[in-house]
Enzyme design. Structure first.
Site, PDB file in Angstrom:
ATOM      1  N   ASP A  32     -15.097 -19.446  17.734  1.00  0.00           N
ATOM      2  CA  ASP A  32     -14.693 -20.620  16.957  1.00  0.00           C
ATOM      3  C   ASP A  32     -15.547 -21.850  17.270  1.00  0.00           C
ATOM      4  OD1 ASP A  32     -13.134 -21.832  15.055  1.00  0.00           O
ATOM      5  OD2 ASP A  32     -11.583 -22.433  16.467  1.00  0.00           O
ATOM      6  N   GLY A  33     -15.617 -22.745  16.303  1.00  0.00           N
ATOM      7  CA  GLY A  33     -16.282 -24.032  16.515  1.00  0.00           C
ATOM      8  C   GLY A  33     -17.650 -24.130  15.870  1.00  0.00           C
ATOM      9  N   ASN A  34     -18.044 -23.111  15.121  1.00  0.00           N
ATOM     10  CA  ASN A  34     -19.373 -23.132  14.484  1.00  0.00           C
ATOM     11  C   ASN A  34     -19.529 -24.291  13.506  1.00  0.00           C
ATOM     12  OD1 ASN A  34     -19.962 -20.774  15.784  1.00  0.00           O
ATOM     13  ND2 ASN A  34     -19.730 -19.451  13.998  1.00  0.00           N
ATOM     14  N   TRP A  37     -19.486 -27.709  15.209  1.00  0.00           N
ATOM     15  CA  TRP A  37     -20.736 -27.873  15.963  1.00  0.00           C
ATOM     16  C   TRP A  37     -21.851 -28.341  15.011  1.00  0.00           C
ATOM     17  CZ3 TRP A  37     -25.621 -25.796  15.549  1.00  0.00           C
ATOM     18  CH2 TRP A  37     -26.460 -25.908  16.656  1.00  0.00           C
ATOM     19  N   HIS A  49     -22.927 -21.084  11.960  1.00  0.00           N
ATOM     20  CA  HIS A  49     -22.824 -19.616  11.949  1.00  0.00           C
ATOM     21  C   HIS A  49     -24.169 -18.996  12.313  1.00  0.00           C
ATOM     22  CE1 HIS A  49     -18.914 -20.243  10.372  1.00  0.00           C
ATOM     23  NE2 HIS A  49     -19.256 -20.459   9.112  1.00  0.00           N
ATOM     24  N   SER A  77     -11.661 -13.341   9.123  1.00  0.00           N
ATOM     25  CA  SER A  77     -10.264 -12.908   9.112  1.00  0.00           C
ATOM     26  C   SER A  77      -9.756 -12.746   7.682  1.00  0.00           C
ATOM     27  CB  SER A  77      -9.399 -13.924   9.859  1.00  0.00           C
ATOM     28  OG  SER A  77      -9.164 -15.057   9.043  1.00  0.00           O
ATOM     29  N   TRP A  81     -10.540 -15.962   3.547  1.00  0.00           N
ATOM     30  CA  TRP A  81     -10.836 -16.011   2.104  1.00  0.00           C
ATOM     31  C   TRP A  81     -10.437 -17.357   1.520  1.00  0.00           C
ATOM     32  CZ3 TRP A  81     -13.978 -12.328   0.523  1.00  0.00           C
ATOM     33  CH2 TRP A  81     -13.938 -11.094   1.164  1.00  0.00           C
ATOM     34  N   LEU A 143     -21.723   0.243  25.620  1.00  0.00           N
ATOM     35  CA  LEU A 143     -20.681  -0.735  25.259  1.00  0.00           C
ATOM     36  C   LEU A 143     -20.286  -0.486  23.805  1.00  0.00           C
ATOM     37  CD1 LEU A 143     -20.500  -4.481  26.008  1.00  0.00           C
ATOM     38  CD2 LEU A 143     -20.716  -3.871  23.624  1.00  0.00           C
ATOM     39  N   ARG A 206      -5.158 -20.966  20.554  1.00  0.00           N
ATOM     40  CA  ARG A 206      -4.275 -20.026  19.847  1.00  0.00           C
ATOM     41  C   ARG A 206      -5.037 -18.737  19.605  1.00  0.00           C
ATOM     42  NH1 ARG A 206      -4.806 -24.443  16.302  1.00  0.00           N
ATOM     43  NH2 ARG A 206      -6.561 -24.124  14.882  1.00  0.00           N
TER      44      ARG A 206
HETATM   45  C1  FPP Z   1     -15.584 -19.557  13.283  1.00  0.00           C
HETATM   46  O1  FPP Z   1     -16.092 -20.871  13.276  1.00  0.00           O
HETATM   47  C2  FPP Z   1     -16.641 -18.585  12.968  1.00  0.00           C
HETATM   48  C3  FPP Z   1     -16.653 -17.755  11.888  1.00  0.00           C
HETATM   49  C4  FPP Z   1     -15.553 -17.731  10.893  1.00  0.00           C
HETATM   50  C5  FPP Z   1     -17.750 -16.841  11.620  1.00  0.00           C
HETATM   51  C6  FPP Z   1     -18.504 -16.369  12.817  1.00  0.00           C
HETATM   52  C7  FPP Z   1     -19.486 -15.365  12.411  1.00  0.00           C
HETATM   53  C8  FPP Z   1     -20.642 -15.117  13.074  1.00  0.00           C
HETATM   54  C9  FPP Z   1     -21.080 -15.842  14.294  1.00  0.00           C
HETATM   55  C10 FPP Z   1     -21.542 -14.055  12.559  1.00  0.00           C
HETATM   56  C11 FPP Z   1     -21.164 -12.783  13.069  1.00  0.00           C
HETATM   57  C12 FPP Z   1     -21.553 -11.726  12.148  1.00  0.00           C
HETATM   58  C13 FPP Z   1     -21.353 -10.466  12.455  1.00  0.00           C
HETATM   59  C14 FPP Z   1     -21.760  -9.370  11.558  1.00  0.00           C
HETATM   60  C15 FPP Z   1     -20.720 -10.161  13.726  1.00  0.00           C
HETATM   61  P1  FPP Z   1     -15.477 -21.904  12.261  1.00  0.00           P
HETATM   62  O2  FPP Z   1     -16.259 -21.865  11.007  1.00  0.00           O
HETATM   63  O3  FPP Z   1     -14.008 -21.627  12.088  1.00  0.00           O
HETATM   64  O4  FPP Z   1     -15.705 -23.255  13.006  1.00  0.00           O
HETATM   65  P2  FPP Z   1     -14.784 -24.534  12.964  1.00  0.00           P
HETATM   66  O5  FPP Z   1     -13.543 -24.198  13.753  1.00  0.00           O
HETATM   67  O6  FPP Z   1     -15.620 -25.553  13.626  1.00  0.00           O
HETATM   68  O7  FPP Z   1     -14.474 -24.850  11.532  1.00  0.00           O
END
Ligand code: FPP
Length: 259
Positions: A32-34, A37, A49, A77, A81, A143, A206
């Site tokens: 989380d946090g992409n 960030w 991402h 998740s 969507w 793994l 959470r």
């Molecule tokens: C949550 O951050 C991150 C995601 C919903 C996507 C993460 C996906 C990847 C890193 C790519 C992985 C791909 C594969 C095939 C494994 P957020 O967008 O909810 O961040 P926010 O909480 O800051 O809004």
């Protein structure tokens, strides 16, 4: 072909020497946090991402180095969507690209890729990329990487209940014989082990419907770092914290003060 060890971290950092038996076998990660960030740096959420892909590969490398045997990563998740159509489109296309870009390295490292999630709505092109990665890596045993895409913990339990009810109706199983072990056999990956360490980055505390059944006794670890700032050294910190936890699984032992 024997597996090739993943490259060491660019800082030269090495994994901690944890006492035998205290390395978590199965680590779940909520990446989380992409979005936050990226936005904090004046970039669109999707850039977060993109950097997250490197973090995931670094964390997998660090997991192999420290001796973790299974990682589950929450990529998308059943609730995601609800995001903007543009972000959903990006994450679907991006997941496809990550699988294509990384499957050879993962295979070289001896990682077995496995998809967990629901088929309806998932893009067919993503599913076929997942199947290709599963097929390529199916004999690997360094793994196991469970990629949760279009996954929800409640959806998984509901899907298992439906399949069980169908088997009851067909006379394959009897209601009286249903135990926790039976339920486990109807989950998306029946051979998945219970989660030992559940990590969520990004500062929220959470579990967001991830591996609800499998994480019943997981140790929880929350990191304030956004996923793009997380790396294998942070994973090792979480493993060190895990090694200090006393896991009782509902049991109890006396620790009388002064003795
Ligand atoms: C949550 O951050 C991150 C995601 C919903 C996507 C993460 C996906 C990847 C890193 C790519 C992985 C791909 C594969 C095939 C494994 P957020 O967008 O909810 O961040 P926010 O909480 O800051 O809004």
């Amino acid at each position: 072909m024997s597996p090739i060890p993943p490259p060491a971290h660019s800082s030269g950092a090495r994994p901690p020497a944890l006492p035998a038996g205290s390395v978590p076998n199965h680590v779940a990660v909520v990446m989380d946090g992409n979005g936050r960030w990226a936005n904090a740096r004046g970039l669109p959420r999707t850039e977060g991402h993109r950097v997250g892909e490197e973090t995931l590969m670094d964390v997998i490398a660090g997991a192999i180095e420290v001796g973790v045997k299974e990682i589950s990563a929450y990529a998308f998740s059943t609730e995601n969507w609800k995001r903007s159509p543009a972000e959903v489109r990006f994450i679907m296309g991006f997941s496809r690209q990550v699988l294509r870009n990384q499957r050879d390295d993962l295979n070289d490292w001896g990682v077995r890729v496995r998809w967990i999630g629901r088929k309806p709505k998932l893009w067919k092109s993503v599913l076929s990329e997942l199947r290709a990665a599963e097929e390529l890596t199916r004999n690997n045993d360094v793994l196991t990487l469970n990629l949760a895409i279009n996954y929800g913990g409640r959806a998984e339990i509901a899907d298992a209940m439906r399949a069980m009810a169908e088997d009851v109706q067909r006379g394959v199983i009897s209601p009286k014989g249903i135990s926790e072990r039976t339920v486990g056999r109807y989950l998306y990956a029946p051979s998945m082990s219970d989660v030992d360490l559940f990590i969520r980055t990004g500062g929220e505390q959470r579990t967001s419907n991830f591996l609800m059944w499998e994480s019943a006794y997981a140790e929880l670890y929350f990191s304030d770092k956004a996923w793009p700032d997380f790396d294998r050294r942070e994973l090792w910190k979480a493993c060190e914290a895990y090694a200090t936890r006393e896991r009782r699984f509902g049991g109890a032992v006396d620790h009388v003060a002064g003795e």
